[in-house]
Design a protein around this motif. Structure first.
Motif, short mmCIF file in Angstrom:
data_model
loop_
_atom_site.label_atom_id
_atom_site.label_comp_id
_atom_site.label_asym_id
_atom_site.label_seq_id
_atom_site.Cartn_x
_atom_site.Cartn_y
_atom_site.Cartn_z
N VAL A 30 26.31 0.68 -7.84
CA VAL A 30 25.21 0.30 -8.73
C VAL A 30 24.10 1.36 -8.68
N ALA A 31 23.78 1.81 -7.46
CA ALA A 31 22.73 2.82 -7.29
C ALA A 31 23.14 4.13 -7.96
N ALA A 32 24.41 4.50 -7.86
CA ALA A 32 24.87 5.75 -8.45
C ALA A 32 24.81 5.69 -9.97
N PHE A 33 25.09 4.51 -10.52
CA PHE A 33 25.18 4.38 -11.98
C PHE A 33 23.80 4.26 -12.62
N LEU A 34 22.88 3.57 -11.94
CA LEU A 34 21.55 3.36 -12.53
C LEU A 34 20.67 4.58 -12.27
N PRO A 35 19.82 4.94 -13.21
CA PRO A 35 18.93 6.06 -12.95
C PRO A 35 17.88 5.71 -11.90
N VAL A 36 17.48 6.69 -11.11
CA VAL A 36 16.39 6.59 -10.13
C VAL A 36 16.73 5.78 -8.88
N VAL A 37 17.58 4.75 -9.03
CA VAL A 37 17.88 3.89 -7.88
C VAL A 37 18.67 4.72 -6.85
N THR A 38 18.32 4.55 -5.57
CA THR A 38 18.96 5.36 -4.53
C THR A 38 19.85 4.50 -3.63
N ALA A 39 20.51 5.18 -2.69
CA ALA A 39 21.46 4.49 -1.81
C ALA A 39 20.77 3.39 -1.00
N GLY A 40 19.54 3.65 -0.55
CA GLY A 40 18.84 2.66 0.26
C GLY A 40 18.60 1.39 -0.54
N VAL A 41 18.18 1.55 -1.78
CA VAL A 41 17.95 0.39 -2.65
C VAL A 41 19.28 -0.31 -2.93
N GLY A 77 8.48 4.50 -3.95
CA GLY A 77 7.54 4.44 -5.07
C GLY A 77 7.29 5.83 -5.65
N VAL A 78 7.48 6.86 -4.83
CA VAL A 78 7.24 8.24 -5.27
C VAL A 78 8.10 8.62 -6.49
N ILE A 79 9.28 8.04 -6.61
CA ILE A 79 10.05 8.31 -7.83
C ILE A 79 10.14 7.08 -8.73
N LEU A 80 10.17 5.89 -8.10
CA LEU A 80 10.37 4.69 -8.92
C LEU A 80 9.20 4.43 -9.86
N LEU A 81 7.98 4.53 -9.33
CA LEU A 81 6.82 4.18 -10.15
C LEU A 81 6.62 5.15 -11.33
N PRO A 82 6.60 6.47 -11.09
CA PRO A 82 6.40 7.37 -12.24
C PRO A 82 7.50 7.24 -13.29
N LEU A 83 8.75 7.10 -12.84
CA LEU A 83 9.82 7.04 -13.83
C LEU A 83 9.85 5.70 -14.57
N ALA A 84 9.51 4.63 -13.87
CA ALA A 84 9.44 3.33 -14.55
C ALA A 84 8.32 3.36 -15.58
N LEU A 143 0.84 -1.20 0.00
CA LEU A 143 0.00 0.00 0.00
C LEU A 143 0.88 1.26 0.00
N THR A 144 1.94 1.23 0.78
CA THR A 144 2.86 2.38 0.83
C THR A 144 3.44 2.65 -0.56
N PHE A 145 3.86 1.57 -1.22
CA PHE A 145 4.46 1.74 -2.55
C PHE A 145 3.44 2.32 -3.52
N LEU A 146 2.23 1.76 -3.48
CA LEU A 146 1.18 2.21 -4.41
C LEU A 146 0.81 3.67 -4.17
N LEU A 147 0.57 4.03 -2.92
CA LEU A 147 0.17 5.40 -2.61
C LEU A 147 1.29 6.39 -2.90
N SER A 148 2.51 6.04 -2.53
CA SER A 148 3.61 6.98 -2.80
C SER A 148 3.83 7.08 -4.31
N GLY A 149 3.62 5.98 -5.03
CA GLY A 149 3.74 6.03 -6.49
C GLY A 149 2.69 6.95 -7.09
N MET A 150 1.46 6.87 -6.56
CA MET A 150 0.40 7.75 -7.07
C MET A 150 0.72 9.21 -6.75
N LEU A 151 1.27 9.44 -5.57
CA LEU A 151 1.68 10.81 -5.22
C LEU A 151 2.75 11.30 -6.20
N GLY A 152 3.67 10.41 -6.53
CA GLY A 152 4.71 10.77 -7.50
C GLY A 152 4.12 11.11 -8.86
#
Lengths: 310, 447
Positions: B265-276, B423-430, B186-195
């Protein structure tokens, strides 16, 4: 990663991905993770147990644990159907659990239950003073109705989160076998099931989707088979797990890293050779040697050197 | 300007920027580096417009040094000001568990040493990166879309139930186990919609577009922890300053190498962050030991921030990753071959300055935490966030922050992974990379 590596071998999947259609790779990723997802998110909650150990975390009684194991074994000897015992964890506080072990001493047909003291959620031992006084580090031994042939380590550790389940069953040889986590790799890690899922996807989607799903699922199953636990590879046609190759444990760092690294190199090699207008693909052997063996050997050497220095 | 003046000028800029970054990182909790860099960029733009006598290359030195020291020093508030409530303690990160055992300083040092180790590995790997990254980028360029999707799949499918579940098997038990997992989805979905809303119909005015995601990030990741600290009022036990660390060199190397791998890996790939990146590295190397975990998180975070900036200086790569790099390119166009030495030197100098400052910063922060207590500390941090978000983005920004805070509270209330709020950045950009973004935006009635 093994699922993605398997997916990258299909030219149609790679070309679709390069054209902006990620569905085959998403399918590969899902099918590569699905065997464990099915087990840990579904199967474990529906696996019935005959008996369970619920320990008082403040007054841990190893005799009660040993009695429960002995009772489960006695039931398994008396019945034809297998007996399942759930060893629940005992939470002491926000960050403290009462850990215990159950050791199956096969030659002497006995079980040794030991309360090993409180640990943190990171499984690090807590000082006894950190929790209410209780009988700690106590041991209890019970004679079993039969010697137990375990499918892995004869010592079962119970400490944090959800405890393990043990299944006692009669083996073909007449001995009593003990299966660790009988709900894990029981049906989800099946090559036959992977093939059937692929068949369904061929019928409703495409050949590429079916092959990708089957290959990604199978890659996960085969990679797991290198470990200790093994899997029921032929479900629904077979009923029991067969032992793994025992080359490593699931928690070993290096085998995991090597698998992930090798998968990454294979993905890269496939993307380079199968994507139109991609730079020239590197040859596989030099890529594996210079991109895999050399850096991993260098890291391993540093690791060994530092291990020797303590 | 002669070479010597240039050298000392750059060194002085790096030291000042590093001290500023370290102090802000240590004392300002829950604020993202981009917000601080935005303020720095505005100040620099004003200074340049007013004819300040410093060369534009100084921006490289300032940003690289500031970023490096901030990424190391912000470990202090991340551990010391993030006290979880008693009930949630066994699902939170080891850093917070160390804090509640009175070992917060130890956790800070383990994480910082991980960051330093990660930086060492990053800088020593640069000669190889310069040769390898351009062809790697050329191969991966058409494939970044699905890579983001599989990162999402991994994030969502790799979270296991974390409780203990006695009692009979069946649907009731499954529902108990799925409480946290469902909350994660639910967190991923809602934050993705917010994004999606922020991307397609942002309530923020266009002149604040560069801060579009800032209120959402503060709301998703900063405010919920502070609200929790205010409500639950956890008692932070007395903290001990360790004289030595029980960290064998091998564990340090393992943690730093795993974290550096994830961060890179996170620095090189777009959108992926340090936490991921840290999550991926943890799985790839089967990290179990809490000390290794903390070291790896420090390495992952530092390598992600600094590595993404250093990508600007790889000849032939021509990619801009991470907010700091975007900010820098808005002020000055770096010359990869000519300016790389300046950037690398600034990073190394800033790391050294931060390490020297760490004992003082840590002692001061510990004294502050002890004197103020978790509730007043959270209140002060919350007030600061409200002022910053309100000041930079106005009422619409505060509204976005409030909505995001509601979403960000879900993982805290239901013991699920907070990373799902990405999800706020991952979902819209994906979705956009797969050309499905506009279709989904139309379904959502966003245009």
């Amino acid at each position: 990663m093994t699922g993605l590596a398997a997916t990258s071998f299909f030219p149609a999947a790679v070309q679709a991905a390069a054209d902006g259609n990620p569905l085959y790779f998403i399918l590969g990723a899902v099918c590569g993770l699905l065997p464990d997802t099915l087990d840990f998110r579904f199967a474990r909650f529906f696996h019935r147990h005959t008996l369970e150990v619920i320990l008082d975390p403040n007054q841990p009684d190893p005799a009660m644990i040993a009695d429960a194991v002995a009772q489960a074994v006695a039931l398994a000897v008396a019945r034809t159907a297998p007996v399942t015992l759930k060893l629940n964890t005992a939470r002491l506080g926000a960050n403290a659990w009462q850990a215990y072990t159950v050791f199956f001493d096969r030659p002497q047909s006995r079980v040794v239950a030991t309360c090993t003291g409180p640990v943190t959620t990171g499984s690090a031992p807590l000082p006894d003073s950190a929790v209410p006084a209780a009988a700690r580090h106590a041991t209890s031994t019970r004679k079993l109705a039969a010697g137990i042939v375990t499918d892995g380590d004869p010592e079962v550790k119970v400490d944090i989160f959800d405890g393990p389940t043990l299944r006692f069953y009669k083996r073909a040889s007449g001995e009593l076998g003990m299966e660790f986590l009988p709900w894990h790799r029981a049906w989800s890690h099946s090559l036959a099931l992977a093939a059937m899922t692929g068949g369904v996807l061929v019928a409703i989607w495409s050949w590429t989707a079916g092959l990708v799903a089957c290959a990604a699922w199978s890659a996960h199953v085969l990679a797991d088979q290198l470990g200790h636990m093994g899997a029921n590879l032929g479900y629904p046609f077979t009923r029991h797990r067969i032992n793994g190759a025992r080359l490593h444990h699931a928690g070993d760092g290096w085998p995991n890293l090597i698998t992930v690294w090798a998968s990454g190199l294979l993905i890269l090699w496939n993307l380079a050779r199968l994507t139109p207008a991609s730079p020239p693909s590197p040859a596989l052997l030099p890529l594996l040697v210079w991109g895999g063996v050399v850096p991993l050997f260098a890291a391993w050497s540093v690791d060994r050197l530092l291990a020797r220095r303590g | 300007m002669d070479t010597l003046t240039c050298f000392f000028g750059s060194a002085a800029t790096a030291i000042i920027a590093a001290m500023l970054g370290a102090c802000l990182g240590a004392f300002v909790p829950s604020l993202h580096i981009l917000n601080l860099l935005a303020v720095l960029a505005l100040a620099a733009q004003s200074a340049l417009a007013a004819g300040a006598p410093f060369p534009p290359e100084a921006m490289i030195v300032a940003v690289a040094a500031f970023l490096t020291s901030w990424s190391l020093a912000n470990t202090i508030p991340a551990v010391l000001a993030a006290a979880p409530d008693e009930g949630a303690l066994f699902t939170v990160l080891p850093g917070q568990r160390y804090l509640m055992e009175g070992r917060g300083a130890e956790a800070v040092w383990l994480t910082v040493l991980g960051g330093v180790g990660g930086l060492g590995l990053l800088l020593s790997g640069l000669p190889f990166a310069v040769r390898l990254l351009p062809p790697l980028h050329a191969i991966l360029r058409p494939h970044y879309g699905w890579i983001i999707w599989v990162v999402i799949v991994f994030m969502l499918l790799s979270e296991w139930p974390k409780g203990n579940y006695p009692g009979p098997a069946g649907w009731r038990k499954w529902m108990r186990g799925w409480r946290g997992l469902g909350a994660g989805l639910l967190t991923f979905l809602l934050s993705g919609m917010l994004g999606m809303i922020l991307m397609y119909r942002s309530p923020l005015p266009p002149e604040q577009a560069f801060q579009n995601l800032m209120p959402a990030f503060v709301g998703l990741f900063g405010v919920p922890g502070l609200l929790f600290a205010l409500i639950a009022h956890p008692q932070i036990p007395a903290q001990h300053q360790p004289r030595t660390l029980a960290l064998p060199p091998r564990l340090w190397f393992r943690g730093a190498a795993a974290g550096a791998l994830g961060g890179a890996v996170a620095a090189f790939l777009p959108v992926v962050t340090a936490g991921v990146g840290g999550l991926l590295a943890g799985h790839a190397t089967a990290t179990r030991d809490e000390r290794v975990f903390l070291v790896s998180q420090g390495a992952s975070k530092t390598v992600y921030y600094v590595g993404a900036l250093l990508l600007l200086f790889v000849p032939g790569l021509e990619i801009v990753r991470g907010g700091a790099a975007w900010m820098l390119t808005g002020l000055y166009a770096p010359q990869p071959a000519a300016d790389s030495g300046l950037a690398i030197g600034s990073v190394a100098l800033a790391a050294a300055v931060t390490l020297l400052l760490m004992p003082v910063l840590l002692r001061l922060t510990l004294a502050l935490v002890t004197r103020l207590g978790s509730r007043r500390l959270a209140l002060a941090a919350l007030a600061l966030l409200l002022v910053l978000v309100g000041g930079l983005t106005g009422l619409p920004g505060l509204f976005v922050m409030a909505v995001a805070s509601g979403i960000g509270l879900i993982p805290l209330l239901y013991d699920s992974r907070r990373l799902n709020a990405l999800g706020v950045i991952l979902l819209p950009l994906a979705l956009n990379r797969s050309a499905a973004g506009p279709v989904v935006a139309r379904w959502l009635g966003l245009f």
